[in-house]
Design a protein around this motif. Sequence first.
Motif, PDB file in Angstrom:
ATOM      1  N   ARG A  73     -17.904 -35.981  43.218  1.00 35.53           N
ATOM      2  CA  ARG A  73     -17.873 -35.256  42.673  1.00 35.53           C
ATOM      3  C   ARG A  73     -16.112 -35.370  42.588  1.00 35.53           C
ATOM      4  O   ARG A  73     -15.382 -36.263  43.741  1.00 35.53           O
ATOM      5  N   PRO A  74     -15.150 -35.163  42.026  1.00 36.29           N
ATOM      6  CA  PRO A  74     -13.466 -34.776  42.582  1.00 36.29           C
ATOM      7  C   PRO A  74     -13.734 -34.233  43.673  1.00 36.29           C
ATOM      8  O   PRO A  74     -14.020 -33.288  44.807  1.00 36.29           O
ATOM      9  N   LEU A 101      -9.948 -24.366  38.576  1.00 37.89           N
ATOM     10  CA  LEU A 101     -10.307 -25.012  39.319  1.00 37.89           C
ATOM     11  C   LEU A 101     -11.558 -25.598  38.504  1.00 37.89           C
ATOM     12  O   LEU A 101     -12.636 -26.822  38.964  1.00 37.89           O
ATOM     13  N   TRP A 104     -14.087 -28.235  37.274  1.00 37.64           N
ATOM     14  CA  TRP A 104     -14.600 -29.366  37.651  1.00 37.64           C
ATOM     15  C   TRP A 104     -15.463 -29.616  38.914  1.00 37.64           C
ATOM     16  O   TRP A 104     -16.181 -31.048  38.816  1.00 37.64           O
ATOM     17  N   ARG A 105     -16.267 -28.996  39.131  1.00 34.45           N
ATOM     18  CA  ARG A 105     -17.355 -28.587  39.929  1.00 34.45           C
ATOM     19  C   ARG A 105     -17.052 -29.279  41.108  1.00 34.45           C
ATOM     20  O   ARG A 105     -17.428 -30.592  41.673  1.00 34.45           O
ATOM     21  N   ALA A 106     -15.972 -29.627  42.212  1.00 35.19           N
ATOM     22  CA  ALA A 106     -15.638 -30.489  42.787  1.00 35.19           C
ATOM     23  C   ALA A 106     -15.471 -29.583  43.925  1.00 35.19           C
ATOM     24  O   ALA A 106     -16.086 -28.922  44.170  1.00 35.19           O
ATOM     25  N   ARG A 144     -10.802 -39.345  41.539  1.00 36.73           N
ATOM     26  CA  ARG A 144     -10.132 -38.049  41.583  1.00 36.73           C
ATOM     27  C   ARG A 144      -9.606 -37.445  42.392  1.00 36.73           C
ATOM     28  O   ARG A 144     -10.991 -36.757  43.137  1.00 36.73           O
ATOM     29  N   ARG A 242      -4.903 -23.592  35.613  1.00 37.08           N
ATOM     30  CA  ARG A 242      -6.203 -24.330  34.667  1.00 37.08           C
ATOM     31  C   ARG A 242      -5.895 -25.021  33.667  1.00 37.08           C
ATOM     32  O   ARG A 242      -6.507 -26.283  33.388  1.00 37.08           O
ATOM     33  N   ALA A 245      -5.208 -28.062  35.772  1.00 40.20           N
ATOM     34  CA  ALA A 245      -6.330 -29.025  35.567  1.00 40.20           C
ATOM     35  C   ALA A 245      -6.881 -30.044  34.693  1.00 40.20           C
ATOM     36  O   ALA A 245      -6.852 -30.856  34.502  1.00 40.20           O
ATOM     37  N   GLU A 246      -6.891 -29.140  33.026  1.00 37.59           N
ATOM     38  CA  GLU A 246      -7.411 -29.892  32.160  1.00 37.59           C
ATOM     39  C   GLU A 246      -6.241 -31.019  31.458  1.00 37.59           C
ATOM     40  O   GLU A 246      -7.363 -32.317  31.031  1.00 37.59           O
ATOM     41  N   TRP A 249      -7.602 -33.825  34.521  1.00 33.31           N
ATOM     42  CA  TRP A 249      -8.378 -34.171  33.732  1.00 33.31           C
ATOM     43  C   TRP A 249      -8.383 -35.456  32.276  1.00 33.31           C
ATOM     44  O   TRP A 249      -9.125 -36.694  32.983  1.00 33.31           O
ATOM     45  N   TRP A 252      -6.739 -38.488  34.084  1.00 36.02           N
ATOM     46  CA  TRP A 252      -7.427 -39.167  34.484  1.00 36.02           C
ATOM     47  C   TRP A 252      -8.965 -39.858  33.075  1.00 36.02           C
ATOM     48  O   TRP A 252      -9.253 -41.282  33.674  1.00 36.02           O
TER      49      TRP A 252
END
Length: 259
Positions: A73-74, A101, A104-106, A144, A242, A245-246, A249, A252
């Motif tokens: 996970r990030p 975030l 992201w499931r971070a 990440r 948000r 964050a897009e 990503w 990355w």
Amino acid sequence: MPIPTVFRVTIPCMKPLLLTAALLTLVVPEPALAQAGSRTTMTNTVFQLSDGFMMPYGIALPDDDNENPDDPRPLVLALHPGGSSPYYGTSFMASVVEPALRPWRAIIVAPDVPAGRWSNERSEQAVLALLEDVMTNHSVDPRRILVTGFSMGGRGTWYLATRHSDLFTGAIPMAASRGDDSLDGLGSMPVHLIHSPQDEVIPYGPAQETADLLREREHPVALISVSGVSHHNMGGYVEPLRKAAEWMWQQWEGQDPGQ
């Protein structure tokens, strides 16, 4: 009903001056921290430094986090603004960072500042030790790893990003002053600034100047100007975060071979 306490023993492997042989984890059931309908569980806990100092922090884990090495996970380090209430980091994480975030499931870590501000050596080393422990005990994607923060936390974001480009792979400073941190320390790390031109505490101009300077260097950078939002309205930064964050990503993914 007694509060359940879990003691976990760890073996120091790096930064021996900060990591302790025993990590005290205080698990406090707090329904208010649960995000209804979300895939995230938040817990308040404590990290003990070698000098005995107990640093409170919150950690958010996706409900499907099974520490599977095939699905790392990030990792997000969330640095709160000025404030001193217990688990202020968790409040900042729950109200701003986690909602923004969530896709992201971070794994998100939000400590309480241990030494007055984030931009000093004690706070720096304490945070690095905490992140090392989290990375030891959870499956983290080293490609990440984001540092983000607001106001004082944004200043800390610049401080850590410019000193640890070997660890962090992205930075999102919000409503922040860069201070005198050298941009050379960023390496190739993508940076997304978020700031309001109406910020009455930390001027907007230096953020724009920094973004322009990075663009001149052909550095991966973006800036969102949050119009009409005062410095004290952190809620106005959730949607911009948000969007940032897009963008991060996408940066990355562009750096990942085969994607």
